[in-house]
Write an enzyme that holds these catalytic residues in place. Structure first.
Site, PDB file in Angstrom:
ATOM      1  N   THR A 120       5.419   0.146  10.504  1.00 43.83           N
ATOM      2  CA  THR A 120       4.025  -0.298  10.689  1.00 43.83           C
ATOM      3  C   THR A 120       3.908  -1.402  11.748  1.00 43.83           C
ATOM      4  O   THR A 120       2.845  -1.554  12.346  1.00 43.83           O
ATOM      5  CB  THR A 120       3.385  -0.749   9.363  1.00 43.83           C
ATOM      6  OG1 THR A 120       4.083  -1.892   8.851  1.00 43.83           O
ATOM      7  CG2 THR A 120       3.412   0.359   8.335  1.00 43.83           C
ATOM      8  N   MET A 156      -1.234  -1.955  11.576  1.00 46.46           N
ATOM      9  CA  MET A 156      -2.018  -1.034  10.757  1.00 46.46           C
ATOM     10  C   MET A 156      -1.104  -0.433   9.691  1.00 46.46           C
ATOM     11  O   MET A 156      -0.688   0.723   9.776  1.00 46.46           O
ATOM     12  CB  MET A 156      -2.626   0.058  11.642  1.00 46.46           C
ATOM     13  CG  MET A 156      -3.665  -0.442  12.622  1.00 46.46           C
ATOM     14  SD  MET A 156      -5.206  -1.003  11.808  1.00 46.46           S
ATOM     15  CE  MET A 156      -4.900  -2.755  11.592  1.00 46.46           C
ATOM     16  N   HIS A 157      -0.806  -1.268   8.668  1.00 47.53           N
ATOM     17  CA  HIS A 157       0.148  -0.826   7.653  1.00 47.53           C
ATOM     18  C   HIS A 157      -0.332   0.445   6.943  1.00 47.53           C
ATOM     19  O   HIS A 157       0.275   1.511   7.022  1.00 47.53           O
ATOM     20  CB  HIS A 157       0.333  -1.912   6.598  1.00 47.53           C
ATOM     21  CG  HIS A 157       0.824  -3.227   7.101  1.00 47.53           C
ATOM     22  ND1 HIS A 157       2.078  -3.408   7.614  1.00 47.53           N
ATOM     23  CD2 HIS A 157       0.232  -4.448   7.142  1.00 47.53           C
ATOM     24  CE1 HIS A 157       2.251  -4.678   7.953  1.00 47.53           C
ATOM     25  NE2 HIS A 157       1.139  -5.325   7.678  1.00 47.53           N
ATOM     26  N   ASP A 158      -1.420   0.308   6.189  1.00 44.99           N
ATOM     27  CA  ASP A 158      -1.813   1.391   5.276  1.00 44.99           C
ATOM     28  C   ASP A 158      -2.346   2.647   5.970  1.00 44.99           C
ATOM     29  O   ASP A 158      -2.073   3.769   5.500  1.00 44.99           O
ATOM     30  CB  ASP A 158      -2.830   0.857   4.257  1.00 44.99           C
ATOM     31  CG  ASP A 158      -2.213  -0.204   3.356  1.00 44.99           C
ATOM     32  OD1 ASP A 158      -0.973  -0.270   3.287  1.00 44.99           O
ATOM     33  OD2 ASP A 158      -2.969  -0.963   2.733  1.00 44.99           O
ATOM     34  N   SER A 179      -1.143   4.033   8.333  1.00 47.66           N
ATOM     35  CA  SER A 179       0.010   4.845   8.753  1.00 47.66           C
ATOM     36  C   SER A 179       0.287   5.977   7.766  1.00 47.66           C
ATOM     37  O   SER A 179       0.749   7.048   8.160  1.00 47.66           O
ATOM     38  CB  SER A 179       1.249   3.966   8.921  1.00 47.66           C
ATOM     39  OG  SER A 179       1.705   3.488   7.667  1.00 47.66           O
TER      40      SER A 179
END
Ligand code: BDR
Ligand code: CA
Length: 314
Positions: free
Chosen positions: A196, A242-244, A246
């Site tokens: 991420t 943009m962790h989530d 992904s």
């Protein structure tokens, strides 16, 4: 691609909200059976409210929201309001959504929805602490063999940690739940910080989203704008990861990601390194061929952002 049946388990959370907008804008690709929420970034009442609020803004009240775990399996709750704001949604204006949560607990809903469909046909995206999925696996041990791929945002190897020196937030917030899930034999694709941190909303990318004239894009621009300010103030840099989102991008376009088989264990006992993910790449060919867990090492970040622009413009 054929339409994928999906449950999104989350703790919205600014970047969870972006993930939800991306998923809810993709009805041709994703049949979202439910959004399930747990305590995490903010408390369980707020994460359920926020999921209902995003679903309403996205015009997708057809998708049920089930509220779930209010506390982790063992440890004390740890919120992350400094990264997500008191509401969990940064500076996005919040309101009480029109439609309520669906009756029943998130863990029971996961069991019913997955056990009611053919084996391997329901995928999950998990973008918060894994408490609900761990509870569901405890409620119904046959669930592990029935679930399709579980795409997890959590953990770190090369990148160290983001909540402690050696732990990523989602795993740290409920290490025992992560341990239950990763030991269960469920097929997982794991997007840790190594992946991420490659997917960053630069000012140019944010400006491109802000220029799209839809409710989803305007909302996402507000959410990412908040994260950009936090990144400048608390982390250093102007391009929040943009962790989530992904996880949803992986489900929509897996070819944009490189994933390798690994052995993954979670530290649950050490006070110093609780939540650390020990990710072992050195598997022999026999072990690699049956390993249920794959770890994402590379992301085609430009192509993922192209996908995000295209979906938010719908
Ligand atoms: C994860 O932690 C949360 O704060 C974010 O929503 C994301 O799921 C990143 O470490
Ligand atoms: Ca999250």
């Amino acid at each position: 691609m054929s339409r994928k049946a999906l449950i999104i388990d989350c703790d919205p959370g600014v970047d969870d909200a972006v993930a939800l907008f991306l998923a809810l804008a993709s009805p041709e690709d994703l049949e979202i059976l439910a959004v399930t929420t747990a305590a995490g970034n903010v408390d369980a009442t707020l994460t359920a409210r926020n999921a209902r609020l995003i679903r309403q803004l996205a015009g997708r009240e057809d998708v049920p929201v089930y509220a779930g775990a209010a506390v982790p399996l063992v440890r004390e709750p740890i919120a992350a309001a400094h990264f997500h704001g008191e509401s969990g949604l940064g500076t996005l204006p919040v309101f009480e959504p029109a439609a309520p949560v669906a009756p029943g607990h998130a863990a029971g809903a996961i069991v019913e929805l997955v056990m009611g469909r053919p084996a391997g046909s329901v995928a999950m995206a998990v973008t918060g602490p894994m408490t609900n999925l761990a509870l569901a696996l405890r409620l119904e041990p046959a669930l592990a063999a029935r679930l399709g791929t579980v795409v997890v945002m959590g953990g770190a190897r090369r990148e160290g940690g983001n909540i402690t020196a050696s732990a990523e937030y989602n795993i740290y917030a409920d290490p025992h739940a992560a341990d239950v899930v990763f030991r269960s034999g469920v097929s997982c694709v794991v997007l840790g910080l190594d992946a991420t941190h490659q997917l960053r909303a630069t000012p140019e990318r944010l400006a491109r989203i802000a220029a799209i004239d839809t409710v989803a894009a305007r909302s996402v621009a507000t959410l990412i704008g908040f994260s950009s300010d936090i990144e400048r103030r608390l982390v250093g840099g102007d391009s929040p990861p943009m962790h989530d989102p992904s996880t949803i991008a992986y489900l929509l376009a897996p070819d944009l990601f490189t994933a390798v088989p690994v052995d993954l264990r979670v530290e649950t006992t050490s006070p110093l390194t609780a939540g650390h993910t020990a990710v072992e790449f050195r598997l022999d060919a026999a072990a690699a061929s049956v390993a249920p867990i794959r770890w994402v090492t590379q992301v085609d970040h430009a192509a993922v952002f192209d996908l995000i622009y295209e979906r938010l413009a719908r």
